[in-house]
Write an enzyme that holds these catalytic residues in place. Structure first.
Site, PDB file in Angstrom:
ATOM      1  N   CYS A  11       0.858  -1.185   0.000  1.00 33.30           N
ATOM      2  CA  CYS A  11       0.000   0.000   0.000  1.00 33.30           C
ATOM      3  C   CYS A  11       0.889   1.228   0.000  1.00 33.30           C
ATOM      4  O   CYS A  11       1.796   1.336   0.823  1.00 33.30           O
ATOM      5  CB  CYS A  11      -0.911   0.009   1.225  1.00 33.30           C
ATOM      6  SG  CYS A  11      -1.910   1.519   1.380  1.00 33.30           S
ATOM      7  N   CYS A  14      -0.176   6.307   1.840  1.00 31.64           N
ATOM      8  CA  CYS A  14       0.476   7.298   2.700  1.00 31.64           C
ATOM      9  C   CYS A  14       1.846   7.620   2.105  1.00 31.64           C
ATOM     10  O   CYS A  14       2.863   7.014   2.468  1.00 31.64           O
ATOM     11  CB  CYS A  14       0.605   6.764   4.124  1.00 31.64           C
ATOM     12  SG  CYS A  14      -0.975   6.495   4.939  1.00 31.64           S
ATOM     13  N   CYS A  87      -3.873  -1.534   9.376  1.00 31.93           N
ATOM     14  CA  CYS A  87      -3.400  -0.208   8.958  1.00 31.93           C
ATOM     15  C   CYS A  87      -3.227   0.716  10.157  1.00 31.93           C
ATOM     16  O   CYS A  87      -4.160   0.925  10.945  1.00 31.93           O
ATOM     17  CB  CYS A  87      -4.400   0.391   7.968  1.00 31.93           C
ATOM     18  SG  CYS A  87      -4.068   2.109   7.529  1.00 31.93           S
ATOM     19  N   GLU A 261     -26.331  23.649   2.778  1.00 38.93           N
ATOM     20  CA  GLU A 261     -25.667  22.392   2.433  1.00 38.93           C
ATOM     21  C   GLU A 261     -26.539  21.616   1.440  1.00 38.93           C
ATOM     22  O   GLU A 261     -27.760  21.576   1.594  1.00 38.93           O
ATOM     23  CB  GLU A 261     -25.445  21.567   3.705  1.00 38.93           C
ATOM     24  CG  GLU A 261     -25.062  20.127   3.512  1.00 38.93           C
ATOM     25  CD  GLU A 261     -23.763  19.950   2.763  1.00 38.93           C
ATOM     26  OE1 GLU A 261     -23.714  19.076   1.881  1.00 38.93           O
ATOM     27  OE2 GLU A 261     -22.789  20.686   3.060  1.00 38.93           O
ATOM     28  N   ASN A 306     -16.635  26.480   3.517  1.00 38.77           N
ATOM     29  CA  ASN A 306     -15.842  25.255   3.650  1.00 38.77           C
ATOM     30  C   ASN A 306     -16.151  24.370   2.441  1.00 38.77           C
ATOM     31  O   ASN A 306     -16.792  23.325   2.559  1.00 38.77           O
ATOM     32  CB  ASN A 306     -16.189  24.542   4.960  1.00 38.77           C
ATOM     33  CG  ASN A 306     -15.358  23.295   5.173  1.00 38.77           C
ATOM     34  OD1 ASN A 306     -14.226  23.204   4.716  1.00 38.77           O
ATOM     35  ND2 ASN A 306     -15.927  22.308   5.856  1.00 38.77           N
ATOM     36  N   CYS A 333      -9.511  22.476   1.912  1.00 38.15           N
ATOM     37  CA  CYS A 333      -8.719  21.241   1.879  1.00 38.15           C
ATOM     38  C   CYS A 333      -7.835  21.203   0.640  1.00 38.15           C
ATOM     39  O   CYS A 333      -7.210  20.177   0.353  1.00 38.15           O
ATOM     40  CB  CYS A 333      -9.637  20.023   1.922  1.00 38.15           C
ATOM     41  SG  CYS A 333     -10.787  19.918   0.536  1.00 38.15           S
TER      42      CYS A 333
END
Length: 376
Positions: A11, A14, A87, A261, A306, A333
């Site tokens: 994997c 990350c 994980c 939203e 956001n 983000c």
């Protein structure tokens, strides 16, 4: 943090796994400052660090293999399962559920979905952990073939879960690279997973969105609340409000708050939280943020945005520029779309920014910015 899956090349999600955490965090700050370098007046506050491991409150696990030997993890390039049940970035409380998931796959004879062959029934199991210890488990099935078995096994399954947990079944009949379908049936009497961040109770329904790092989410809401309280607006819009985290934290006596939203599930959850808190003057509305702003006919004193990774629309940026909004808090983000949007918002001056490390071991992060309408 050491990860045997990464070392064995099983994997690579990350991407910064081999980089010491302090260097990871500093590189994110450096990158964010570089992207926002056009705003010379912008001051960066110290970055908010996260725990290096066990920080993910959500596990989106692909189920593959066979009923007798299922894999719980991801798919490789050929569509075959790679087991990642140990994980290290997933909270240990969620990892403790994986043996329970496997046991019920065995006992109920659930058939994992085979992506290359397009056969099978059980596609994913999605787990979310609350800071109260409760867990939401969502079984994602291709058809209703296993639904009765899952429903009938609920008492035994719930016995293995913490109090306050939620179990649902989602149906994804299409063969496509998404996690869930439109139809969802909640099996438990409890329909929402309750969080309590900074003393604020919040509710998450199965198809609602919540930040994947509870520690950083709480810090993010505290930062926004501080900045909002510093300017003490009488009215606030929380655009892209999700389950109401910013709106609920920034509500106050004599202050009106409107959360906008698109997800009706999230709106219903946010409204439940507001009712539980006994908040007056707080309303959550299902709709598009840009359409709401352009059609409202009035503007609040402060706006919190956001948005998803793509950022806000050019139309919303133009409306904000031409409005009477004095204060703006932008939580992003994606610092690249943030940089673009701050240039669009040329009637506002970015004053303060803070990197919030929502996603350790990866290059991703959250950044929150405080803006003030520029002097005429």
């Amino acid at each position: 943090m050491e990860c045997l899956y990464f070392s064995a090349d099983r994997c690579r999600s990350c991407t910064l796994m081999t980089v010491p955490y302090d260097r990871q965090l500093q590189s994110k700050v450096d990158r964010c400052q570089e992207l926002l370098s056009d705003f010379g007046q912008l001051t960066f506050l110290p970055a908010q660090a996260s725990p290096e491991q066990g920080f993910r409150n959500k596990a989106k696990m692909v189920i593959s293999g066979t009923t007798d030997n299922p894999t719980i993890g991801i798919l490789d390039a050929d569509g075959h399962g790679v087991d990642l049940r140990n994980c290290g970035v997933i909270d240990p409380a969620l990892r403790a559920m994986f043996p329970v998931i496997e046991r019920f796959i065995h006992e109920l004879k659930l058939i994992p979905y085979d992506v290359p062959k397009r056969k099978g029934e059980l596609k994913h199991v999605i787990l979310t952990l609350s800071d109260t210890g409760a867990i939401m488990v969502r079984w994602v099935l291709r058809t209703k073939k296993h639904f009765v078995a899952l429903r009938n096994s609920l008492p035994q399954f719930v016995e293995k879960m913490p109090p306050g947990s939620v179990v649902s079944v989602n149906f994804l009949p299409e063969h496509k690279a998404v996690l869930e379908g439109q139809e969802e049936i909640i099996l438990t009497r409890r329909t929402t997973l309750q969080f309590e961040l900074n003393g604020i109770p919040m509710h998450l329904r199965p198809q609602g969105f919540f930040q994947t790092n509870t520690h950083i989410a709480a810090a993010l809401y505290r930062q926004a609340r501080q900045w909002i309280n510093d300017v003490d607006p009488e009215s606030i819009w929380d655009l892209y409000s999700g389950v109401g985290g910013f709106a609920l934290h920034c509500a106050g006596e004599g202050r009106t708050v409107h959360g906008i939203e698109t997800s009706t599930e999230a709106v219903e959850a946010a409204a439940t939280s507001a009712r539980n808190l006994g908040l007056e003057g707080v309303e959550f509305i299902a709709g598009d943020a840009t359409e709401y702003a352009l059609g409202a006919g009035w503007a609040p004193d402060a706006v919190i945005v956001n948005p998803p990774r793509r950022g806000i629309s050019a139309e919303l940026a133009a409306w904000l520029n031409d409005s009477d909004v004095e204060h703006l808090v932008y939580s992003s983000c994606n610092a690249e779309s943030l940089a673009r949007d701050l240039k669009r918002l040329d009637k506002f001056t970015p004053q303060l920014a803070r990197v919030m490390d929502m996603f350790p071991q990866t290059e991703h992060y959250e950044v929150i910015v405080k803006l003030q309408r520029s002097a005429a």
